[in-house]
Write a protein that holds these residues in place. Structure first.
Motif, PDB file in Angstrom:
ATOM      1  N   PRO A 137      53.185  97.387  15.338  1.00  0.00           N
ATOM      2  CA  PRO A 137      53.322  98.845  15.495  1.00  0.00           C
ATOM      3  C   PRO A 137      52.205  99.410  16.361  1.00  0.00           C
ATOM      4  N   ASP A 138      52.494 100.481  17.093  1.00  0.00           N
ATOM      5  CA  ASP A 138      51.455 101.094  17.931  1.00  0.00           C
ATOM      6  C   ASP A 138      50.469 101.869  17.063  1.00  0.00           C
ATOM      7  N   ASP A 139      49.382 102.322  17.690  1.00  0.00           N
ATOM      8  CA  ASP A 139      48.297 102.960  16.938  1.00  0.00           C
ATOM      9  C   ASP A 139      48.765 104.196  16.176  1.00  0.00           C
ATOM     10  N   GLU A 140      49.657 104.965  16.785  1.00  0.00           N
ATOM     11  CA  GLU A 140      50.141 106.174  16.114  1.00  0.00           C
ATOM     12  C   GLU A 140      50.897 105.832  14.835  1.00  0.00           C
ATOM     13  N   ASN A 141      51.766 104.825  14.927  1.00  0.00           N
ATOM     14  CA  ASN A 141      52.508 104.410  13.727  1.00  0.00           C
ATOM     15  C   ASN A 141      51.587 103.792  12.684  1.00  0.00           C
ATOM     16  N   LEU A 142      50.595 103.017  13.145  1.00  0.00           N
ATOM     17  CA  LEU A 142      49.639 102.417  12.212  1.00  0.00           C
ATOM     18  C   LEU A 142      48.885 103.484  11.436  1.00  0.00           C
ATOM     19  N   TRP A 143      48.463 104.537  12.137  1.00  0.00           N
ATOM     20  CA  TRP A 143      47.740 105.616  11.471  1.00  0.00           C
ATOM     21  C   TRP A 143      48.641 106.350  10.483  1.00  0.00           C
ATOM     22  N   GLN A 144      49.888 106.581  10.859  1.00  0.00           N
ATOM     23  CA  GLN A 144      50.818 107.262   9.955  1.00  0.00           C
ATOM     24  C   GLN A 144      51.054 106.420   8.698  1.00  0.00           C
ATOM     25  N   ILE A 145      51.230 105.118   8.880  1.00  0.00           N
ATOM     26  CA  ILE A 145      51.411 104.228   7.731  1.00  0.00           C
ATOM     27  C   ILE A 145      50.193 104.291   6.820  1.00  0.00           C
ATOM     28  N   TYR A 146      49.004 104.190   7.411  1.00  0.00           N
ATOM     29  CA  TYR A 146      47.771 104.180   6.621  1.00  0.00           C
ATOM     30  C   TYR A 146      47.580 105.498   5.873  1.00  0.00           C
ATOM     31  N   GLU A 147      47.740 106.605   6.582  1.00  0.00           N
ATOM     32  CA  GLU A 147      47.502 107.916   5.984  1.00  0.00           C
ATOM     33  C   GLU A 147      48.491 108.211   4.863  1.00  0.00           C
ATOM     34  N   GLN A 148      49.775 107.992   5.125  1.00  0.00           N
ATOM     35  CA  GLN A 148      50.788 108.292   4.117  1.00  0.00           C
ATOM     36  C   GLN A 148      50.800 107.256   2.993  1.00  0.00           C
ATOM     37  N   GLY A 149      50.456 106.012   3.335  1.00  0.00           N
ATOM     38  CA  GLY A 149      50.371 104.979   2.306  1.00  0.00           C
ATOM     39  C   GLY A 149      49.269 105.268   1.308  1.00  0.00           C
ATOM     40  N   HIS A 208      50.180  95.627   5.711  1.00  0.00           N
ATOM     41  CA  HIS A 208      50.980  96.572   6.492  1.00  0.00           C
ATOM     42  C   HIS A 208      50.626  96.404   7.961  1.00  0.00           C
ATOM     43  N   GLY A 209      51.376  97.087   8.821  1.00  0.00           N
ATOM     44  CA  GLY A 209      51.207  96.864  10.250  1.00  0.00           C
ATOM     45  C   GLY A 209      51.762  95.518  10.675  1.00  0.00           C
ATOM     46  N   LEU A 210      52.859  95.107  10.031  1.00  0.00           N
ATOM     47  CA  LEU A 210      53.448  93.790  10.281  1.00  0.00           C
ATOM     48  C   LEU A 210      54.301  93.816  11.554  1.00  0.00           C
ATOM     49  N   PRO A 211      54.642  92.652  12.102  1.00  0.00           N
ATOM     50  CA  PRO A 211      55.468  92.611  13.316  1.00  0.00           C
ATOM     51  C   PRO A 211      56.751  93.428  13.162  1.00  0.00           C
ATOM     52  N   ASN A 212      56.960  94.348  14.098  1.00  0.00           N
ATOM     53  CA  ASN A 212      58.167  95.180  14.143  1.00  0.00           C
ATOM     54  C   ASN A 212      58.364  96.027  12.885  1.00  0.00           C
ATOM     55  N   GLN A 213      57.306  96.287  12.136  1.00  0.00           N
ATOM     56  CA  GLN A 213      57.440  97.035  10.889  1.00  0.00           C
ATOM     57  C   GLN A 213      57.505  98.536  11.167  1.00  0.00           C
ATOM     58  N   SER A 214      58.500  99.179  10.583  1.00  0.00           N
ATOM     59  CA  SER A 214      58.622 100.630  10.697  1.00  0.00           C
ATOM     60  C   SER A 214      57.811 101.310   9.598  1.00  0.00           C
ATOM     61  N   PHE A 215      57.641 102.605   9.744  1.00  0.00           N
ATOM     62  CA  PHE A 215      56.967 103.398   8.715  1.00  0.00           C
ATOM     63  C   PHE A 215      57.704 103.271   7.381  1.00  0.00           C
ATOM     64  N   GLU A 239      59.658 100.914   6.282  1.00  0.00           N
ATOM     65  CA  GLU A 239      59.533  99.568   5.697  1.00  0.00           C
ATOM     66  C   GLU A 239      58.170  99.398   5.027  1.00  0.00           C
ATOM     67  N   ALA A 240      57.106  99.889   5.659  1.00  0.00           N
ATOM     68  CA  ALA A 240      55.772  99.767   5.080  1.00  0.00           C
ATOM     69  C   ALA A 240      55.671 100.529   3.768  1.00  0.00           C
ATOM     70  N   LEU A 241      56.202 101.742   3.740  1.00  0.00           N
ATOM     71  CA  LEU A 241      56.143 102.540   2.508  1.00  0.00           C
ATOM     72  C   LEU A 241      57.057 101.978   1.435  1.00  0.00           C
ATOM     73  N   ALA A 242      58.151 101.342   1.834  1.00  0.00           N
ATOM     74  CA  ALA A 242      59.051 100.727   0.850  1.00  0.00           C
ATOM     75  C   ALA A 242      58.353  99.599   0.107  1.00  0.00           C
ATOM     76  N   ASP A 243      57.477  98.855   0.789  1.00  0.00           N
ATOM     77  CA  ASP A 243      56.721  97.798   0.115  1.00  0.00           C
ATOM     78  C   ASP A 243      55.840  98.379  -0.990  1.00  0.00           C
ATOM     79  N   ILE A 244      55.223  99.532  -0.722  1.00  0.00           N
ATOM     80  CA  ILE A 244      54.394 100.175  -1.747  1.00  0.00           C
ATOM     81  C   ILE A 244      55.243 100.584  -2.944  1.00  0.00           C
ATOM     82  N   GLU A 245      56.412 101.152  -2.678  1.00  0.00           N
ATOM     83  CA  GLU A 245      57.285 101.588  -3.773  1.00  0.00           C
ATOM     84  C   GLU A 245      57.740 100.406  -4.617  1.00  0.00           C
ATOM     85  N   THR A 246      58.110  99.313  -3.966  1.00  0.00           N
ATOM     86  CA  THR A 246      58.553  98.120  -4.710  1.00  0.00           C
ATOM     87  C   THR A 246      57.412  97.559  -5.546  1.00  0.00           C
ATOM     88  N   ALA A 247      56.217  97.505  -4.944  1.00  0.00           N
ATOM     89  CA  ALA A 247      55.059  97.009  -5.691  1.00  0.00           C
ATOM     90  C   ALA A 247      54.772  97.892  -6.899  1.00  0.00           C
TER      91      ALA A 247
END
Length: 378
Positions: A212-224, A166-173, A175-183
């Motif tokens: 992604p900026d630090d705020e988005n990275l933290w949101q992805i990590y926490e919610q993921g 996660h935290g991939l180039p231009n990745q939105s929140f 998109e990151a959570l969708a990868d978890i759901e698909t997996a």
């Protein structure tokens, strides 16, 4: 007093179809036909030179990493494992993992690798977005990733892992959570989920992508993390999540400061020498040409100084979520537990750890500030 920990074996196969722009592993793009027979011959000779490190133990786990080990056909993997078994006995319930890339696996190979002796497959999916896979330089697409996971489920493996980033180039929140759901829909017993980092000596380091900026990275990590827990995946290591009973035993041995032999290009090993009260680390010749031409495969052997053992143990053990047994610390380092009592007191005072008679335990805050915690022991 040192005791002999469980023994694992890491086998490095250095070739891949092409070098990914984020990868800093010892991997080399494939040019022409791979020297499969010659390389397996070298691996066996390499292992024979390390047999004095076994000290009567059976192999607890094997991990075949790379590069892309699935570029080697199942017949060569079978021969390799058979030869290893003749040199070091396998434990009755040995875990044998092989990394695989969905873009290099012909679907009939899944059962062949299982018959060759692989018990656990680790599939480098990274993302289920074809757009993100292209940015990462991966050679597979979304459909191949899903088919690989589906095939692994029905090919006889005891377990399989999906690698996700996660935290991939231009990745939105989303998109990151969708990868978890698909997996999760593919029901792997184990998931590795970790943030993309830009490492030196990579293409991404010289030409950084927009992350992604630090705020988005933290949101992805926490919610993921929250979503993975809801889906029944228990976090047992910083970037590893598993259903009950499906933790990777090979990686657990690393983080518990166990022993492992390393064979193959650039492979690292760590071994306890009981009679000499020593802990040593080994590194093998890195480049394939030099490795294949070698008579002696070890490039470097260094001793872990007694004054460094506590920190090295903690640098590994603090990756795990489970309590740290004080007895394990003593057995793996030969140091009395009060060696680190001052650092433990400081960590507890800062709310980073708790202590009982038999264990030390990171707090939730401690897991977020491991580097600060380790600084207490410098």
């Amino acid at each position: 007093m040192l005791t002999l920990p469980p023994l694992s074996l890491y086998i490095h196969i250095p070739w891949c179809v092409q070098k990914c722009p984020y990868c800093d592993f010892n991997s080399h793009g494939q040019h022409g036909e791979l020297p499969q027979t010659e390389y397996v011959d070298a691996l066996i000779k390499d292992l024979k030179q390390d047999l004095h490190y076994v000290q009567g133990r059976a192999l607890h786990t094997i991990f075949i990493g790379g590069g892309t080990p699935s570029l080697f056909d199942a017949a060569h993997i079978a021969r390799l494992l058979t030869e290893v078994d003749t040199l070091i006995p396998f434990s009755d319930n040995i875990e044998i993992t092989m990394e695989a890339n969905p873009g290099t696996l012909e679907h009939d190979d899944f059962e062949a690798y299982c018959k060759a002796g692989i018990t656990r497959l680790s599939i480098g999916v990274q993302s289920f977005s074809t757009d993100k896979l292209n940015l990462l330089g991966r050679i597979h697409n979304q459909d191949e990733a899903q088919v690989a996971a589906q095939k692994a489920k029905v090919s006889g493996y005891q377990s399989f892992n999906l690698d996700l980033m996660h935290g991939l180039p231009n990745q939105s929140f989303d998109e990151a959570l969708a990868d978890i759901e698909t997996a999760a829909e593919l029901a792997p017993p184990h998931l590795s989920w970790y943030q993309l980092t830009i490492e030196p000596n990579t293409l991404y380091h010289s030409k950084p992508p927009q992350l992604p900026d630090d705020e988005n990275l933290w949101q992805i990590y926490e919610q993921g993390q929250k979503r993975l827990a809801e889906l029944g995946y228990q976090q047992y290591e910083i970037s590893a999540y598993a259903k009950e009973g499906y933790q990777c035993r090979h990686n657990l041995n690393y983080w518990q400061f166990g022993d492992y032999l390393g064979i193959g290009c650039g492979a690292h090993g760590k071994v306890t020498l009981l009679n000499e009260n020593k802990i040593i680390r080994t590194v093998k010749i890195k480049h394939p040409k030099g490795y294949l031409a070698a008579d002696i495969y070890t490039y470097e052997t260094t001793e872990v100084a007694e004054e460094d053992r506590a920190l090295e143990y903690l640098m590994n053990r603090l990756r795990l979520m489970s309590p740290i047994p004080k007895l394990e610390f003593e057995q793996r380092t030969s140091l009395p537990r009060d060696t680190i009592s001052d650092g433990i007191k400081q960590a507890c005072a800062k709310g980073l750890m708790t202590e009982s008679d038999e264990h030390w335990q990171l707090t939730s805050k401690g897991h977020l500030f491991v580097n600060e915690l380790l600084s207490q022991f410098l």
